[in-house]
Design a protein around this motif. Sequence first.
Motif, short mmCIF file in Angstrom:
data_model
loop_
_atom_site.label_atom_id
_atom_site.label_comp_id
_atom_site.label_asym_id
_atom_site.label_seq_id
_atom_site.Cartn_x
_atom_site.Cartn_y
_atom_site.Cartn_z
N SER A 284 80.76 -8.30 -55.63
CA SER A 284 79.46 -8.57 -55.03
C SER A 284 79.48 -10.00 -54.51
O SER A 284 80.12 -10.87 -55.10
CB SER A 284 78.33 -8.42 -56.05
OG SER A 284 77.09 -8.85 -55.48
N TYR B 89 70.56 -6.68 -50.21
CA TYR B 89 71.96 -7.13 -50.13
C TYR B 89 72.87 -5.96 -49.72
O TYR B 89 73.79 -6.13 -48.94
CB TYR B 89 72.42 -7.69 -51.47
CG TYR B 89 71.68 -8.93 -51.94
CD1 TYR B 89 70.60 -9.45 -51.24
CD2 TYR B 89 72.07 -9.60 -53.10
CE1 TYR B 89 69.92 -10.57 -51.68
CE2 TYR B 89 71.40 -10.73 -53.55
CZ TYR B 89 70.32 -11.21 -52.84
OH TYR B 89 69.66 -12.33 -53.27
N ASP C 45 76.72 -5.67 -48.50
CA ASP C 45 77.41 -5.91 -49.78
C ASP C 45 77.95 -4.59 -50.33
O ASP C 45 77.21 -3.61 -50.43
CB ASP C 45 76.43 -6.52 -50.79
CG ASP C 45 77.14 -7.18 -51.96
OD1 ASP C 45 77.90 -6.47 -52.67
OD2 ASP C 45 76.96 -8.38 -52.18
#
Length: 359
Positions: free
Chosen positions: A148, A216, A221
Amino acid sequence: MKYKSNKGFTHGQPDKIGVLVTNLGTPEAPTKQALRPYLKEFLSDPRVVEVPKAIWWFVLNGIILNFRPKRSAEAYSTVWTEEGSPLMAITKAQASAIAERCKAQYGDDVIVDFAMRYGKPAIGDTIESMLEKGVRKLVVLPLYPQYSASTTGSTFDAIAKDFTSRRWLPELRFVNHYHDRDNFITALANKVKAHWETHGRADKLILSYHGIPKRYLMNGDPYHCECHKTSRLLAEKLGLSHDEYMTTFQSRFGREEWLKPYTDETLKSLPEKGVKSIQVMCPGFSADCLETIEEIGEENREYFMEAGGERYEYIAALNSDKEHIDVLFDIVQENLHGWTVQSDNGLRAGLARALGAEK
């Protein structure tokens, strides 16, 4: 700009290869005073909180840091040990075990140390120590199986920031993830099987990962996908059907939507659906810590039992189990492949002195 040099360098100093093991971090004590600087460093990281800086500065310093340190300190006090936080003790044990393997395989050519992204030992301080010992080639192993930007990416930021201040940079190899390695999946599966042998199976296996904002994921991501891949491979290794396990996400913070389904809400809803016994594992955590011991082991257990559940069991992280160390050492070995150290230090020192070197 003034660039730092290696203080202890001499031309005769033996070259070394370094292995830097990193994890998230921990406060130095379970107190409000220790939590405030730790949380400030953590929550000031733009990789962790992607909010305009001016707005977030006000929220963090004006609101969060006035209330959260006390609550976090109370939670940490429930898991603190004589060795400090569980994360610190376990990460130290993992690095020590990897160092023993490297010593047996490579002798004194490889130096292994560990650092925390937030708190101490700081990444910059550990790199400084390793370079002073002669490290010229460096492998960085963040203990996050799934990549991540907020964890692995942030670790790279810290490494890069340190390097921008150095005159002489070591060669660098950086481990991004290991979420789908077969030996990692096998180690997780064997941990579950060992638990089953002792306690029997439950109605459902919950695989809970630390959450991140859904935003995200939508911005690219890969964390969500890698978590689901770990779960799928683990379920296949265990022979579980689709309805015998679930992937959920814990530890959300703030008001925006995070990755779903949420672990706490899932556990509150399962008993009314006839799921009375569950076992929970956290395959994204390389070491047990506040989020697994207190949040999953205690807080979420209460949610499930109060909702009508009858049996709740947490399956510990891989921690410093031998099989886990095998996985980590294999990753290290792969990244050390082809690297050697110079053995002509005496000749190099003599030639340098002949050219006028002072040391």
